[in-house]
Design an enzyme around this catalytic site. Structure first.
Site, short mmCIF file in Angstrom:
data_model
loop_
_atom_site.label_atom_id
_atom_site.label_comp_id
_atom_site.label_asym_id
_atom_site.label_seq_id
_atom_site.Cartn_x
_atom_site.Cartn_y
_atom_site.Cartn_z
CB THR A 179 -6.34 -5.23 4.13
OG1 THR A 179 -7.57 -4.60 4.52
CG2 THR A 179 -6.33 -5.50 2.63
CB THR B 96 -7.03 1.46 9.42
OG1 THR B 96 -8.13 0.67 8.97
CG2 THR B 96 -5.88 1.32 8.43
CE LYS C 115 -3.24 1.76 -4.08
NZ LYS C 115 -2.27 1.58 -3.01
N GLY D 142 -6.50 5.66 1.87
CA GLY D 142 -6.52 7.11 1.95
C GLY D 142 -5.72 7.70 0.82
N GLY E 127 0.83 -1.21 0.00
CA GLY E 127 0.00 0.00 0.00
C GLY E 127 0.86 1.25 0.00
CG ASP E 128 0.54 3.66 2.41
OD1 ASP E 128 -0.58 4.15 2.32
OD2 ASP E 128 0.91 2.93 3.35
CG ASN F 248 -9.06 -0.32 4.50
OD1 ASN F 248 -9.75 0.18 3.63
ND2 ASN F 248 -8.70 -1.58 4.49
CG LEU G 244 13.76 7.97 -9.47
CD1 LEU G 244 14.13 6.49 -9.24
CD2 LEU G 244 13.86 8.28 -10.97
P1 IMP Z 1 -7.19 -3.10 7.99
O1 IMP Z 1 -7.30 -3.02 6.52
O2 IMP Z 1 -7.61 -1.83 8.70
O3 IMP Z 1 -7.87 -4.30 8.55
O4 IMP Z 1 -5.64 -3.27 8.36
C1 IMP Z 1 -4.92 -4.44 8.02
C2 IMP Z 1 -3.50 -4.10 7.61
O5 IMP Z 1 -3.53 -3.41 6.36
C3 IMP Z 1 -2.75 -3.18 8.57
O6 IMP Z 1 -1.39 -3.53 8.56
C4 IMP Z 1 -2.92 -1.80 7.95
O7 IMP Z 1 -1.89 -0.93 8.33
C5 IMP Z 1 -2.85 -2.17 6.48
N1 IMP Z 1 -3.54 -1.21 5.62
C6 IMP Z 1 -4.86 -1.09 5.41
N2 IMP Z 1 -5.11 -0.12 4.52
C7 IMP Z 1 -3.93 0.38 4.13
C8 IMP Z 1 -3.55 1.40 3.19
O8 IMP Z 1 -4.37 2.03 2.52
N3 IMP Z 1 -2.21 1.61 3.09
C9 IMP Z 1 -1.29 0.90 3.79
N4 IMP Z 1 -1.61 -0.05 4.67
C10 IMP Z 1 -2.92 -0.31 4.84
#
Ligand code: IMP
Length: 419
Positions: A233, A126, A16, A40, A12-13, A38, A326
């Site tokens: 997730t 989250t 995108k 952002g 993630g992050d 979750n 980069l």
């Molecule tokens: P959940 O999706 O809130 O259940 O979290 C499960 C895992 O996914 C945790 O490690 C969160 O930090 C990670 N996570 C959930 N959404 C994101 C995101 O948009 N970016 C990065 N990590 C995420």
């Protein structure tokens, strides 16, 4: 025309948001197919900064946006995001699947309670209720957006599931007021009524004529099936998730772009073989502003992991990749890339399914010369030669074309292949 997708290849992050925004300009419709609030992303438009968690990209560009059946929707968040747009003079052209599951207050409560019980073994969620909502969906105890539109349907469902929820909440000494919840959620249904519809028929009716962009929320390594389970997730950000999360045939997805940072980050718990806990990690975190949009947590940072990235490219079937941030690597004397793992004296070139193994994997690095001055460069030939070598190295190792390189946060700080 047809469907095309932007998916994250790491934890993630990956940036995108910026890449999706770029493609959203060419799209007629942007679709979210998994996850919930979750996720952002930050969008700057008309000098104003918007932080969206649920709203698909492209909404501020006035595009049709769709929240598919595979998304879990917290109506309170959706209403806030709609209101924020309205207060800035924008009416979203939004459609929300009547099949999308609803995050209820007890899902948020359970997310927090389960994490507390897990203590130092927690996932690091989250705490938005995502996991418990998907659990209820699969267990057939869920409430769907369509249910919020009909008092009788919601009453019937709640009557059926509340005895179970009561028992589960009781384990944690928690209680809810079902009557109060029902009235509250019916009122959300009223406010969202005009957006809730059958998105599956709608998407299939436009996909052959219009450009439909599917945007993944979390990254591939957080996928419930392919990621570092259980530190993942609860949904399928993988490109395959588009089919189940939006009701689209695999035959209709014509192009898949994978997004990767030029290095690696991860929020929350779970193994990350290339994590750098010292100076390099701090350098990347500081230069990359590596703090979460949703929770504000500091991200763990490290070198690019090609074992993970190759795995991600394979399963997603990416046609090209976008390399983001980069410029964050500017100023480093050398840059490392993990090309294999060493595990108990053996060299692994596959991403293991066992996190017990992954936790013990030591990265095998190749080292490339560093560079300075890639920040804000908008033309490939103007990139420092070592930065170009780095990009070409990644492309060659992955066997995938690099279509986009991002060299800064501004929309213009973008290099597009062939342009
Ligand atoms: P959940 O999706 O809130 O259940 O979290 C499960 C895992 O996914 C945790 O490690 C969160 O930090 C990670 N996570 C959930 N959404 C994101 C995101 O948009 N970016 C990065 N990590 C995420």
């Amino acid at each position: 025309m047809g469907g095309f997708a932007v998916v994250g290849l790491q934890w993630g992050d990956e940036g995108k948001g910026k890449i999706t925004d770029y493609f959203a300009e060419k799209a007629d419709c942007v679709v979210r197919y998994q996850g919930g609030n979750n996720a952002g992303h930050t969008i700057v438009a008309g000098g104003k900064e918007y932080k969206f968690h649920l709203m698909p990209s492209g909404v501020v560009q006035g595009k049709k946006v769709v929240i598919g059946n595979g998304v879990v929707v917290d109506p309170t968040v959706l209403i806030d995001e709609i209101e924020e747009l309205r207060s800035n003079g924008m009416e979203p052209d939004l459609m929300v699947s009547d099949r999308a599951h609803v995050i209820m207050p007890y899902h948020r409560m359970l997310d927090g309670a389960e994490e507390s019980l897990l203590g130092n073994k927690k996932v690091g969620t989250t705490k938005r209720g995502i996991g418990p909502c998907y659990s209820d969906k699969v267990a057939r105890h869920g409430i769907r957006m369509g249910d919020l539109l009909e008092r009788e349907a919601l009453a019937e469902k709640m009557e059926r599931i509340m005895p179970i929820q009561d028992k589960i909440l009781g384990i944690y000494d928690m209680k809810v007021d079902p009557e109060g919840i029902m009235e509250e959620y019916l009122s959300y249904g009223e406010r969202l009524r005009k957006y809730v519809d059958d998105t599956i028929y709608y998407l299939n009716s436009i996909i052959d004529e219009k450009a439909v962009l599917f945007e993944g929320a979390q990254g591939f390594l957080l996928d419930i099936d392919y990621g570092t389970y259980p530190y993942v997730t609860s949904s399928n950000p993988v490109a395959g998730g588009i089919c189940t999360g939006a009701g689209i045939s695999p035959k209709k997805i014509e192009k898949i772009v994978g997004v990767s940072k030029a290095y690696t980050t991860r929020v929350g718990m779970g193994p990350m073989p290339t994590e750098e806990k010292g100076e390099v990690g701090d350098y990347l975190a500081k230069r990359g502003h590596e703090f979460g949009t949703t929770t504000g947590r500091k991200r763990r940072c490290g070198w690019l992991d090609m074992v993970a990235l190759k795995y991600a490219c394979m399963v997603n079937g990416v046609d090209s990749i976008a390399i983001t941030k980069l410029d964050v690597l500017d100023g480093l004397e050398e840059v490392k890339v993990c090309v294999a793992y060493e595990y108990e004296g053996k060299t692994l070139d596959r991403f293991p399914s066992s996190i017990k193994i992954l936790e013990k994997c030591k990265p095998v690095y190749e080292t490339l010369d560093g560079w300075d001055g890639s920040k804000g460069v908008r033309d490939y030939t103007a990139l420092p030669p070592n930065a170009r070598k780095y990009v070409e190295y990644i492309s060659e190792k992955l066997g995938v074309e690099v279509e986009i390189i991002s060299t800064g946060p501004a929309r213009e700080d973008t290099i597009v292949a062939g342009s």
